[in-house]
Design a protein around this motif. Structure first.
Motif, PDB file in Angstrom:
ATOM      1  N   GLU A   8       4.662 -10.113  20.843  1.00 43.41           N
ATOM      2  CA  GLU A   8       5.358  -9.072  21.607  1.00 43.41           C
ATOM      3  C   GLU A   8       6.790  -9.468  21.894  1.00 43.41           C
ATOM      4  O   GLU A   8       7.710  -8.641  21.832  1.00 43.41           O
ATOM      5  CB  GLU A   8       4.601  -8.809  22.906  1.00 43.41           C
ATOM      6  N   ARG A  18       8.662  -1.648  25.414  1.00 43.57           N
ATOM      7  CA  ARG A  18       7.566  -0.669  25.424  1.00 43.57           C
ATOM      8  C   ARG A  18       7.009  -0.454  24.026  1.00 43.57           C
ATOM      9  O   ARG A  18       5.786  -0.426  23.826  1.00 43.57           O
ATOM     10  CB  ARG A  18       8.081   0.649  26.007  1.00 43.57           C
ATOM     11  N   ARG A  19       7.889  -0.335  23.049  1.00 46.00           N
ATOM     12  CA  ARG A  19       7.426  -0.121  21.679  1.00 46.00           C
ATOM     13  C   ARG A  19       6.710  -1.364  21.147  1.00 46.00           C
ATOM     14  O   ARG A  19       5.722  -1.256  20.415  1.00 46.00           O
ATOM     15  CB  ARG A  19       8.609   0.229  20.777  1.00 46.00           C
ATOM     16  N   THR A  21       5.006  -3.503  22.897  1.00 45.21           N
ATOM     17  CA  THR A  21       3.681  -3.548  23.523  1.00 45.21           C
ATOM     18  C   THR A  21       2.720  -2.591  22.823  1.00 45.21           C
ATOM     19  O   THR A  21       1.543  -2.924  22.601  1.00 45.21           O
ATOM     20  CB  THR A  21       3.805  -3.189  25.008  1.00 45.21           C
ATOM     21  N   GLU A  22       3.206  -1.406  22.466  1.00 51.44           N
ATOM     22  CA  GLU A  22       2.350  -0.434  21.777  1.00 51.44           C
ATOM     23  C   GLU A  22       1.923  -0.951  20.403  1.00 51.44           C
ATOM     24  O   GLU A  22       0.763  -0.792  19.998  1.00 51.44           O
ATOM     25  CB  GLU A  22       3.100   0.893  21.635  1.00 51.44           C
ATOM     26  N   ASP A  26      -1.936  -1.805  19.182  1.00 49.53           N
ATOM     27  CA  ASP A  26      -2.582  -1.212  18.008  1.00 49.53           C
ATOM     28  C   ASP A  26      -3.109  -2.284  17.060  1.00 49.53           C
ATOM     29  O   ASP A  26      -4.195  -2.126  16.478  1.00 49.53           O
ATOM     30  CB  ASP A  26      -1.597  -0.304  17.275  1.00 49.53           C
TER      31      ASP A  26
END
Length: 240
Positions: A8, A18-19, A21-22, A26
């Motif tokens: 991360e 934020r991106r 973490t997403e 996934d």
């Protein structure tokens, strides 16, 4: 620190937290070996970081746009009477300013895209400054240039996003200009630098300055402009 936090942190260097973490979330939902996980992280890192690496390279040669326009307009200067010499100096100064300004739309276009407000504002400003440098030597043209820039700044200040984008552009250009000017003066003050090394030192200063400018632009963009992908606060949380 486990692999998720390390991955991360790496992706956050070339994207938003934020991106990152997403993406990590996934990947962790899909069962895979550590080798496959880090292979995916590597591919994603270079895919997201390609824009960051390409933007300074594109901005490095953006100075050619105002320089070519200035050289073409200079061919007409021999028809101008000598009492217009001060306006010619103003034209040269505007050309230098446009060389600094053109780096911002070049960086923003590659890094954030053509629809980003910084790109949409920086490009016409740089184009206007370039046109100003090519025609400032004409009689009374400087007053029209000053009026156009004043009107443009006032219009941009009326809208919140435009105003913040303008601050982002001005802060980036000011940082770049101050750093390169200070570094150039320092390089010229060193007596050990030979005359034929001036071009090389200028190119190195310009290159390093653009890399620093790219970082400043990313920082100001993230600080001043809201992320359109960020979730809006819910009504329930706002009322607590």
């Amino acid at each position: 620190m486990d692999k998720a936090h390390i991955a991360e942190w790496l992706l956050a260097r070339v994207s938003t937290k934020r991106r990152a973490t997403e993406i990590i979330g996934d990947l962790l939902e899909t069962p895979q070996s550590p080798l496959a996980f880090w292979s995916s992280i590597t591919r994603i890192f270079f895919a997201l970081g390609s824009r960051i690496l390409l933007a300074p390279l594109f901005a490095l040669f953006s100075f050619a746009i105002p320089l070519v326009a200035f050289r073409l307009s200079a061919n007409a200067w021999h028809h101008v009477p000598h009492h217009f010499d001060p306006w010619m100096r103003v034209s040269a100064l505007l050309m230098i300013a446009s060389m600094f300004l053109w780096t911002v739309p070049a960086l923003a276009l590659i890094r954030f895209g053509r629809r980003d407000p910084v790109t949409l504002i920086a490009f016409p400003l740089a184009l206007l400054l370039t046109l100003s440098s090519t025609f400032a030597w004409l009689p009374l043209a400087f007053y029209g240039i000053a009026a156009a820039f004043t009107l443009g700044i006032l219009v941009l200040c009326l809208h919140r996003t435009w105003r913040r984008s303008l601050l982002c552009i001005l802060g980036t250009v000011a940082t770049f200009a101050l750093l390169t000017s200070a570094a150039t003066r320092l390089a010229l003050s060193i007596s050990t630098i030979r005359e034929h090394d001036n071009d090389l030192s200028s190119f190195l200063i310009w290159s390093v300055g653009i890399c620093i400018e790219a970082w400043v632009l990313n920082y100001l963009h993230a600080s001043l402009l809201p992320d359109p992908a960020a979730p809006a606060p819910s009504v329930s949380s706002a009322t607590i």
